[in-house]
Design a protein around this motif. Structure first.
Motif, PDB file in Angstrom:
ATOM      1  N   LYS A  16     -44.948 -32.119  53.057  1.00 30.28           N
ATOM      2  CA  LYS A  16     -43.742 -32.567  52.332  1.00 30.28           C
ATOM      3  C   LYS A  16     -43.956 -33.175  51.148  1.00 30.28           C
ATOM      4  CE  LYS A  16     -40.247 -34.550  54.705  1.00 30.28           C
ATOM      5  NZ  LYS A  16     -39.298 -35.479  55.364  1.00 30.28           N
ATOM      6  N   ILE A  17     -43.332 -32.719  49.939  1.00 33.64           N
ATOM      7  CA  ILE A  17     -43.645 -33.003  48.620  1.00 33.64           C
ATOM      8  C   ILE A  17     -42.822 -33.957  48.017  1.00 33.64           C
ATOM      9  CG2 ILE A  17     -44.389 -32.179  46.396  1.00 33.64           C
ATOM     10  CD1 ILE A  17     -44.898 -29.403  48.000  1.00 33.64           C
ATOM     11  N   GLY A  18     -43.023 -35.235  47.752  1.00 31.54           N
ATOM     12  CA  GLY A  18     -42.204 -36.007  46.665  1.00 31.54           C
ATOM     13  C   GLY A  18     -42.384 -35.754  45.193  1.00 31.54           C
ATOM     14  N   ILE A  19     -41.166 -35.235  44.720  1.00 31.04           N
ATOM     15  CA  ILE A  19     -41.055 -35.171  43.254  1.00 31.04           C
ATOM     16  C   ILE A  19     -40.211 -36.036  42.720  1.00 31.04           C
ATOM     17  CG2 ILE A  19     -40.437 -33.285  41.829  1.00 31.04           C
ATOM     18  CD1 ILE A  19     -40.501 -31.196  43.870  1.00 31.04           C
ATOM     19  N   ILE A  20     -41.000 -36.563  41.648  1.00 30.62           N
ATOM     20  CA  ILE A  20     -40.130 -37.992  40.998  1.00 30.62           C
ATOM     21  C   ILE A  20     -40.130 -37.564  39.355  1.00 30.62           C
ATOM     22  CG2 ILE A  20     -40.334 -40.456  40.303  1.00 30.62           C
ATOM     23  CD1 ILE A  20     -42.363 -40.316  42.728  1.00 30.62           C
ATOM     24  N   GLY A  21     -39.020 -38.019  38.846  1.00 24.73           N
ATOM     25  CA  GLY A  21     -38.774 -37.824  37.537  1.00 24.73           C
ATOM     26  C   GLY A  21     -37.975 -39.132  37.274  1.00 24.73           C
ATOM     27  N   ALA A  22     -38.180 -39.573  36.063  1.00 27.39           N
ATOM     28  CA  ALA A  22     -37.621 -40.819  35.643  1.00 27.39           C
ATOM     29  C   ALA A  22     -36.127 -40.925  35.317  1.00 27.39           C
ATOM     30  CB  ALA A  22     -38.406 -41.613  34.316  1.00 27.39           C
ATOM     31  N   MET A  23     -35.771 -39.404  34.723  1.00 31.53           N
ATOM     32  CA  MET A  23     -34.620 -39.332  34.077  1.00 31.53           C
ATOM     33  C   MET A  23     -33.762 -38.416  34.855  1.00 31.53           C
ATOM     34  SD  MET A  23     -34.974 -39.990  29.843  1.00 31.53           S
ATOM     35  CE  MET A  23     -36.274 -38.978  29.977  1.00 31.53           C
ATOM     36  N   GLU A  24     -32.318 -38.222  34.798  1.00 28.29           N
ATOM     37  CA  GLU A  24     -31.730 -37.166  35.382  1.00 28.29           C
ATOM     38  C   GLU A  24     -32.182 -35.859  35.026  1.00 28.29           C
ATOM     39  OE1 GLU A  24     -29.648 -35.240  38.303  1.00 28.29           O
ATOM     40  OE2 GLU A  24     -30.116 -37.466  38.138  1.00 28.29           O
ATOM     41  N   ASN A  51     -35.180 -28.059  50.861  1.00 27.76           N
ATOM     42  CA  ASN A  51     -36.381 -26.948  50.747  1.00 27.76           C
ATOM     43  C   ASN A  51     -36.367 -26.543  49.350  1.00 27.76           C
ATOM     44  OD1 ASN A  51     -37.372 -23.960  50.770  1.00 27.76           O
ATOM     45  ND2 ASN A  51     -38.149 -25.282  52.602  1.00 27.76           N
ATOM     46  N   LEU A  52     -37.517 -26.490  48.726  1.00 29.36           N
ATOM     47  CA  LEU A  52     -37.528 -26.173  47.105  1.00 29.36           C
ATOM     48  C   LEU A  52     -38.628 -24.885  47.278  1.00 29.36           C
ATOM     49  CD1 LEU A  52     -36.953 -26.349  44.150  1.00 29.36           C
ATOM     50  CD2 LEU A  52     -38.976 -27.938  43.994  1.00 29.36           C
ATOM     51  N   ASN A  53     -38.047 -23.807  47.009  1.00 36.20           N
ATOM     52  CA  ASN A  53     -39.111 -22.489  46.706  1.00 36.20           C
ATOM     53  C   ASN A  53     -40.012 -22.421  48.060  1.00 36.20           C
ATOM     54  OD1 ASN A  53     -39.826 -20.402  45.381  1.00 36.20           O
ATOM     55  ND2 ASN A  53     -41.162 -21.369  44.055  1.00 36.20           N
ATOM     56  N   GLY A  54     -39.490 -22.685  49.168  1.00 37.84           N
ATOM     57  CA  GLY A  54     -40.357 -22.497  50.344  1.00 37.84           C
ATOM     58  C   GLY A  54     -40.951 -23.865  50.853  1.00 37.84           C
ATOM     59  N   ALA A  55     -40.877 -24.867  50.183  1.00 42.25           N
ATOM     60  CA  ALA A  55     -41.685 -25.833  50.396  1.00 42.25           C
ATOM     61  C   ALA A  55     -40.632 -27.318  50.701  1.00 42.25           C
ATOM     62  CB  ALA A  55     -42.498 -26.526  49.274  1.00 42.25           C
ATOM     63  N   ASP A  56     -40.826 -28.046  51.914  1.00 34.97           N
ATOM     64  CA  ASP A  56     -39.982 -29.082  52.120  1.00 34.97           C
ATOM     65  C   ASP A  56     -40.377 -30.164  51.142  1.00 34.97           C
ATOM     66  OD1 ASP A  56     -38.789 -28.239  54.703  1.00 34.97           O
ATOM     67  OD2 ASP A  56     -40.778 -29.135  55.894  1.00 34.97           O
ATOM     68  N   ALA A  57     -39.371 -30.610  50.574  1.00 35.57           N
ATOM     69  CA  ALA A  57     -39.284 -31.637  49.529  1.00 35.57           C
ATOM     70  C   ALA A  57     -38.300 -32.903  49.377  1.00 35.57           C
ATOM     71  CB  ALA A  57     -39.244 -30.702  48.150  1.00 35.57           C
ATOM     72  N   VAL A  82     -43.936 -38.561  52.837  1.00 29.30           N
ATOM     73  CA  VAL A  82     -44.420 -37.460  51.952  1.00 29.30           C
ATOM     74  C   VAL A  82     -45.873 -37.305  51.946  1.00 29.30           C
ATOM     75  CG1 VAL A  82     -42.600 -37.533  50.290  1.00 29.30           C
ATOM     76  CG2 VAL A  82     -44.487 -38.968  49.728  1.00 29.30           C
ATOM     77  N   SER A  83     -46.328 -36.343  51.880  1.00 31.20           N
ATOM     78  CA  SER A  83     -47.663 -35.840  51.992  1.00 31.20           C
ATOM     79  C   SER A  83     -48.477 -35.436  50.513  1.00 31.20           C
ATOM     80  CB  SER A  83     -48.172 -34.610  52.508  1.00 31.20           C
ATOM     81  OG  SER A  83     -47.657 -33.373  52.285  1.00 31.20           O
ATOM     82  N   HIS A  84     -47.575 -35.588  49.612  1.00 31.36           N
ATOM     83  CA  HIS A  84     -48.029 -35.171  48.122  1.00 31.36           C
ATOM     84  C   HIS A  84     -47.036 -35.902  47.268  1.00 31.36           C
ATOM     85  CE1 HIS A  84     -50.229 -32.173  50.292  1.00 31.36           C
ATOM     86  NE2 HIS A  84     -50.924 -31.928  49.528  1.00 31.36           N
ATOM     87  N   VAL A  85     -47.336 -36.205  46.038  1.00 34.05           N
ATOM     88  CA  VAL A  85     -46.641 -36.554  45.002  1.00 34.05           C
ATOM     89  C   VAL A  85     -46.847 -36.025  43.777  1.00 34.05           C
ATOM     90  CG1 VAL A  85     -46.048 -38.772  43.681  1.00 34.05           C
ATOM     91  CG2 VAL A  85     -46.403 -39.098  46.122  1.00 34.05           C
ATOM     92  N   ILE A  86     -45.628 -35.510  43.028  1.00 39.19           N
ATOM     93  CA  ILE A  86     -45.606 -34.931  41.902  1.00 39.19           C
ATOM     94  C   ILE A  86     -44.808 -35.646  40.776  1.00 39.19           C
ATOM     95  CG2 ILE A  86     -45.082 -32.832  40.429  1.00 39.19           C
ATOM     96  CD1 ILE A  86     -45.599 -31.044  43.005  1.00 39.19           C
ATOM     97  N   ASN A  87     -45.238 -35.950  39.762  1.00 36.94           N
ATOM     98  CA  ASN A  87     -44.504 -36.607  38.868  1.00 36.94           C
ATOM     99  C   ASN A  87     -44.263 -35.882  37.671  1.00 36.94           C
ATOM    100  OD1 ASN A  87     -44.761 -39.523  36.533  1.00 36.94           O
ATOM    101  ND2 ASN A  87     -42.806 -38.872  37.429  1.00 36.94           N
ATOM    102  N   THR A  88     -43.038 -35.502  37.386  1.00 35.17           N
ATOM    103  CA  THR A  88     -42.664 -34.665  36.265  1.00 35.17           C
ATOM    104  C   THR A  88     -41.888 -35.227  34.856  1.00 35.17           C
ATOM    105  OG1 THR A  88     -41.535 -32.545  35.721  1.00 35.17           O
ATOM    106  CG2 THR A  88     -40.770 -33.502  37.496  1.00 35.17           C
TER     107      THR A  88
END
Length: 247
Positions: A16-24, A51-57, A82-88
């Motif tokens: 399960k991937i955590g995806i973080i952005g600071a702004m909308e 689900n995002l592109n086949g991945a739980d997120a 979550v198992s992973h963290v992505i900051n975009t």
């Protein structure tokens, strides 16, 4: 079911991937492309699970600054396991090789506004941690670069150091200090705290930054112009990347 059983199940059977952005702006495109199953509000943040592109997120706008970012990581760890963290997001360039529109993938991150040098620590080192830099996950770094080269083939992408502090860098003097003192490649306001929180929770992470300005006296002018395009490119990268994280 107790939390420890949940964590073991997460580690063994799911990603399960955590995806973080600071702004909308940094997460809105990803949310639009996500199949949302639930929205949970915690600490003033809306966590979109699905689900995002086949991945739980789980996609979330954390808000601006290091405190918001750190709180967000802890909620992703505790509530969503979550198992992973992505900051975009976007950042100002500190490296002459990084121009506006380019993308930097973190090799590591540090706090440029942490200063306890009077006690013998390095500039940027959090006391009692034993190190200064939070190192990104090598596999996630490679996946991010491959994804960028696929979906943004005309954009220059490179690995580098993210330096973070609770200030928008818009002067040449401060920019030069961040380069000289920390060997930073880009400057922004959340990445090191996300890296710090991920480290404390034993979560692999990577920070992805599209360059929106040059972090100098032109920053206030450049930022609004290039922010939207930079965020779009980062979102395309993340959407492609998550497929590679799947087991």
């Amino acid at each position: 079911m107790n939390r420890h059983v949940k964590l073991r199940r997460n580690e063994e059977n799911m990603t399960k991937i955590g995806i973080i952005g600071a702004m909308e702006l940094e997460v809105e495109q990803l949310k639009q492309e996500m199949t949302v199953t639930s929205v949970i509000k915690k600490a003033g943040m809306d966590f979109f699970e699905g689900n995002l592109n086949g991945a739980d997120a789980v996609i979330v706008r954390c808000g601006i600054g290091k405190v918001n970012a750190a709180l967000c990581v802890q909620i992703l760890a505790d509530v969503f396991q979550v198992s992973h963290v992505i900051n975009t997001g976007v950042a100002g360039s500190l490296n002459a090789k990084l121009d506006i529109g380019d993308i930097l993938i973190s090799k590591d991150a540090l706090h440029h506004d942490m200063d306890t040098t009077i006690f013998g620590y390095q500039p940027g080192e959090v006391p009692q941690m034993g190190f200064r830099e939070f190192t990104a996950d090598e596999r996630m770094m490679a996946l991010a670069k491959e994804a960028c080269e696929k979906v943004n083939p005309d954009i220059h992408v490179m690995y580098g150091r993210v330096v973070s502090g609770d200030q928008f860098i818009s002067s040449k003097e401060v920019k030069e200090r961040l380069i000289t003192q920390f060997q930073g490649d880009c400057a922004e306001m959340e990445g090191a705290s996300i890296a710090h929180g991920a480290y404390l929770n034993s979560l692999p992470f990577v920070i992805i930054r599209a360059i929106s300005d040059k972090a100098d006296d032109s920053a206030e002018m450049d930022y609004p112009t290039f922010e939207a395009a930079a965020a779009r490119h980062s979102a395309a990268l993340v959407k492609e990347m998550v497929k590679g994280i799947l087991p």
